[in-house]
Design an enzyme around this catalytic site. Structure first.
Site, PDB file in Angstrom:
ATOM      1  N   THR A 195       0.871  -1.179   0.000  1.00  0.00           N
ATOM      2  CA  THR A 195       0.000   0.000   0.000  1.00  0.00           C
ATOM      3  C   THR A 195       0.907   1.227   0.000  1.00  0.00           C
ATOM      4  O   THR A 195       2.057   1.140   0.432  1.00  0.00           O
ATOM      5  CB  THR A 195      -0.889   0.068   1.251  1.00  0.00           C
ATOM      6  OG1 THR A 195      -0.024   0.198   2.382  1.00  0.00           O
ATOM      7  CG2 THR A 195      -1.736  -1.167   1.414  1.00  0.00           C
ATOM      8  N   GLU A 341      -5.800  -3.955  -0.414  1.00  0.00           N
ATOM      9  CA  GLU A 341      -6.140  -5.121   0.414  1.00  0.00           C
ATOM     10  C   GLU A 341      -7.305  -5.934  -0.158  1.00  0.00           C
ATOM     11  O   GLU A 341      -7.576  -7.036   0.309  1.00  0.00           O
ATOM     12  CB  GLU A 341      -6.517  -4.666   1.838  1.00  0.00           C
ATOM     13  CG  GLU A 341      -5.379  -4.093   2.662  1.00  0.00           C
ATOM     14  CD  GLU A 341      -5.133  -2.600   2.413  1.00  0.00           C
ATOM     15  OE1 GLU A 341      -5.520  -2.100   1.338  1.00  0.00           O
ATOM     16  OE2 GLU A 341      -4.543  -1.949   3.285  1.00  0.00           O
ATOM     17  N   LYS A 454     -14.599  16.738  11.583  1.00  0.00           N
ATOM     18  CA  LYS A 454     -15.479  16.673  12.749  1.00  0.00           C
ATOM     19  C   LYS A 454     -15.797  18.086  13.197  1.00  0.00           C
ATOM     20  O   LYS A 454     -14.940  18.797  13.680  1.00  0.00           O
ATOM     21  CB  LYS A 454     -14.799  15.906  13.883  1.00  0.00           C
ATOM     22  CG  LYS A 454     -14.644  14.448  13.560  1.00  0.00           C
ATOM     23  CD  LYS A 454     -14.540  13.587  14.823  1.00  0.00           C
ATOM     24  CE  LYS A 454     -14.356  12.140  14.427  1.00  0.00           C
ATOM     25  NZ  LYS A 454     -12.971  11.783  14.101  1.00  0.00           N
ATOM     26  N   TRP A 459     -20.096  14.774  11.874  1.00  0.00           N
ATOM     27  CA  TRP A 459     -19.171  14.591  10.756  1.00  0.00           C
ATOM     28  C   TRP A 459     -19.646  15.316   9.514  1.00  0.00           C
ATOM     29  O   TRP A 459     -20.811  15.261   9.151  1.00  0.00           O
ATOM     30  CB  TRP A 459     -19.074  13.099  10.387  1.00  0.00           C
ATOM     31  CG  TRP A 459     -18.305  12.296  11.376  1.00  0.00           C
ATOM     32  CD1 TRP A 459     -17.742  12.736  12.536  1.00  0.00           C
ATOM     33  CD2 TRP A 459     -18.027  10.899  11.289  1.00  0.00           C
ATOM     34  NE1 TRP A 459     -17.120  11.697  13.181  1.00  0.00           N
ATOM     35  CE2 TRP A 459     -17.280  10.559  12.436  1.00  0.00           C
ATOM     36  CE3 TRP A 459     -18.310   9.908  10.354  1.00  0.00           C
ATOM     37  CZ2 TRP A 459     -16.827   9.272  12.678  1.00  0.00           C
ATOM     38  CZ3 TRP A 459     -17.867   8.626  10.595  1.00  0.00           C
ATOM     39  CH2 TRP A 459     -17.129   8.319  11.750  1.00  0.00           C
TER      40      TRP A 459
END
Ligand code: ADP
Length: 561
Positions: A195, A341, A454, A459
């Site tokens: 990654t 992944e 936030k 959110w």
């Protein structure tokens, strides 16, 4: 006591890349691999059958280099035929193809090569100068194989270097002496990709023959990438990044043509390649599509009409980008979601185009709302949303949670690194992506957990703000980051690239957002920048934008009064 009755099928037939390799040479008649040459105009062509013979030679040559089962063989290369040959020869002798991202920072490359313990690295001649600088930092690499026309000096920059074509020539077998590939176990490792390491050290994802075989099979499904033997596939997404989303393996499995742009990823050579080679399907990140669209606007008459199907993902695909391509060029772009992944494709957005009564939906808002989501989980992929308290979040289209996935092409842990084992602890992979899922199973990503804003305990979705901003005709790119705020803890700051000679300013953009997003989401500040910085795989680099903000180096800031 009841006993299981075993099915009587050939259940031990292994799902390995050797099957794909055999198809190249046996039933892909007429299919070709086309690579754009260094001059960015001419191409090199080879049939699947010719490529298959070269793979045999390469497999034999790997043996002469002492490569054995389980050994890691690195590649430092763009999208080209030789890289494609390595995609098969290395895993089919039981070794592991380790694709190195040529755009990573030098320290990361050193870390990755040493961590993977690569024994040999195959490198494109054009990338030799870059790799030569790093070679002294590699602990396990015994030799380099240089691919391309380069002879002599440049190759000499690397210790123990050998030209690829010479290696293959030496391995030329007597025609009666076929190379014997080993019997492989479908669970054995086939390839390795790290990654990009947005946090901590890069992590290696070790794909198995089985995971790649199943993932490639689904690229042939109409609800996924939908590629078939009739296609000419232009793989722009780099072969060093998650197996180019499975497109090269899909091409081998389907018997489709594969067109590879090598290092030429700029709009001009890509547009030329599309006009000349007439691909039907293409895969790349939104920024490349955006570049191509702007190029097409500046060059009326450009013919992109061969492309009918395109796969796009890696970051959210703006609805406007899809619509513009469809309306102006008849190119249909479909969105996929996934990560290294997950091999990477896990969801795909191909909504139903017909209503139950037989009418079409293609022009309905509802259809486009669905098209703009990241789509439904592919067959064999299971997905759920975890709330803050660990409980499952319902699929109601609104409530958000962290996506967790499982399935046969989802990683069960990282290669030789246990530092993030907790992500895999429950048998589901915690992805770090925040999303809502609707009743139809459509995933709508609202953020990555590290990018979420936030504000006042709630959110704000940076992805949604970006999408809405990019739906304004004057906005080319938008990346929204959190700005520290005393009262609200964080507030959105919108970094925007405006079209040339655009008239929009901060108040006009706020007006555009009003009514499209909740009032308390409206940004307090804009930064009009000339370009959004990109990561090694072409995504908006919000980490860098945040760092610039923290250091007071973010250009073009305009508060909203
Ligand atoms: P890295 O984690 O290094 O960026 P990946 O290529 O594995 O490398 O990135 C995967 C991430 O990219 C996902 O976790 C997700 O945040 C983002 N992503 C991929 N596809 C999409 C999409 N269609 N919409 C929004 N985000 C996406």
């Amino acid at each position: 006591m009841s006993q299981m009755l075993r099915g009587l099928m050939q259940d031990d037939f292994p799902l390995t890349l050797d099957h794909l390799r055999r198809r190249l040479g046996s039933c892909n008649e007429g299919a070709e691999v086309v690579t754009l040459n260094p001059d960015a105009t001419s191409v090199c062509r080879a049939s699947h059958a010719e490529v298959s013979q070269r793979i045999d030679r390469l497999a034999r040559a790997l043996g002469t280099l002492g490569i054995q089962q389980g050994d890691r063989v690195g590649t430092f290369a763009w999208n080209n035929q030789r890289h494609f040959e390595l995609y098969f020869a290395v895993p089919c002798i039981g070794a592991v193809l380790h694709t190195l991202n040529v755009r990573l920072f030098q320290e990361q490359l050193t870390y990755i090569v040493n961590h993977a313990e690569d024994r040999v690295i195959f490198v494109d001649d054009s990338l030799v100068p870059l790799l030569a600088k790093l070679a002294p930092t590699f602990n396990t690499v015994e030799r380099y194989v240089v691919m391309g026309e380069m002879q002599g000096e440049e190759a000499d920059e690397l210790p123990n270097a050998l030209p690829y074509e010479q290696l293959l020539e030496r391995a030329q077998a007597n025609p009666d002496d076929a190379f014997e590939y080993p019997q492989l176990d479908e669970r054995q490792a086939a390839s390795l990709c790290y990654t990009s390491g947005t946090t901590g050290n890069p992590k290696g994802v070790l794909y198995s023959h089985r995971s790649i075989s199943l993932h490639s099979t689904v690229t042939l499904s109409k609800d996924g990438t939908g590629l078939s033997r009739a296609d000419r596939i232009l793989a722009v997404v780099p072969m060093f990044h998650v197996n180019a989303w499975g497109l090269p393996y899909g091409a081998a499995l389907a018997g489709a043509d594969l067109i590879l742009p090598d290092r030429h990823l700029q709009p001009e050579p890509l547009a030329g390649l599309i006009e000349r080679e007439r691909p039907t399907l293409m895969g790349c990140v939104p920024t490349i599509f955006q570049g191509l669209l702007s190029y097409a606007e500046a060059h009326p008459g450009l013919d992109l009409s061969s492309l009918t199907n395109a796969a796009c993902g890696g970051s959210a695909v703006p609805r406007r980008l899809m619509k513009d391509f469809e309306e102006r060029h008849d190119v249909r772009i479909f969105q996929a979601w996934g990560m290294t992944e997950t091999s990477p494709v896990a969801t795909y957005s191909r909504p139903r185009e017909r209503t139950p009564g037989g009418g079409t939906r293609e022009h309905d808002d509802d259809y486009w709302d669905e098209r703009a989501t990241q789509g439904r989980p592919l067959p064999w992929v299971e997905l759920r949303l975890a709330g803050d308290d660990g409980g499952e979040v319902p699929w109601d289209g609104t409530a958000t949670g962290e996506i967790e996935v499982r399935g046969p092409w989802v990683a069960s842990r990282y290669f030789a690194d246990s530092s993030e084992d907790e992500k895999f602890a429950t048998g589901w992979l915690r992805t770090g992506d925040i999303a809502a899922v609707d009743e139809r199973g459509n995933v709508r990503i609202t953020d990555r957990s590290k990018d979420v804003i936030k504000s006042g305990g709630e959110w704000i979705s940076s992805v949604e703000l970006e999408n809405e901003l990019m739906s304004h005709p004057d906005v080319v790119e938008a990346a929204v980051i959190a700005k520290p705020d005393e009262r609200w803890s964080e507030r959105p700051l919108c970094c925007v690239v405006l079209r040339e000679h655009a008239g929009a300013d901060a108040p006009a953009l706020v007006e555009h957002l009003r009514g499209r997003v909740a009032k308390w989401w409206l940004p307090d500040e804009f930064a009009f920048v000339s370009e959004i910085p990109k990561t090694s795989v072409g995504k908006f680099d919000k980490k860098l934008l945040r760092a610039r903000l923290a250091e007071g180096k973010l250009e073009g800031r305009v508060p909203v009064s």
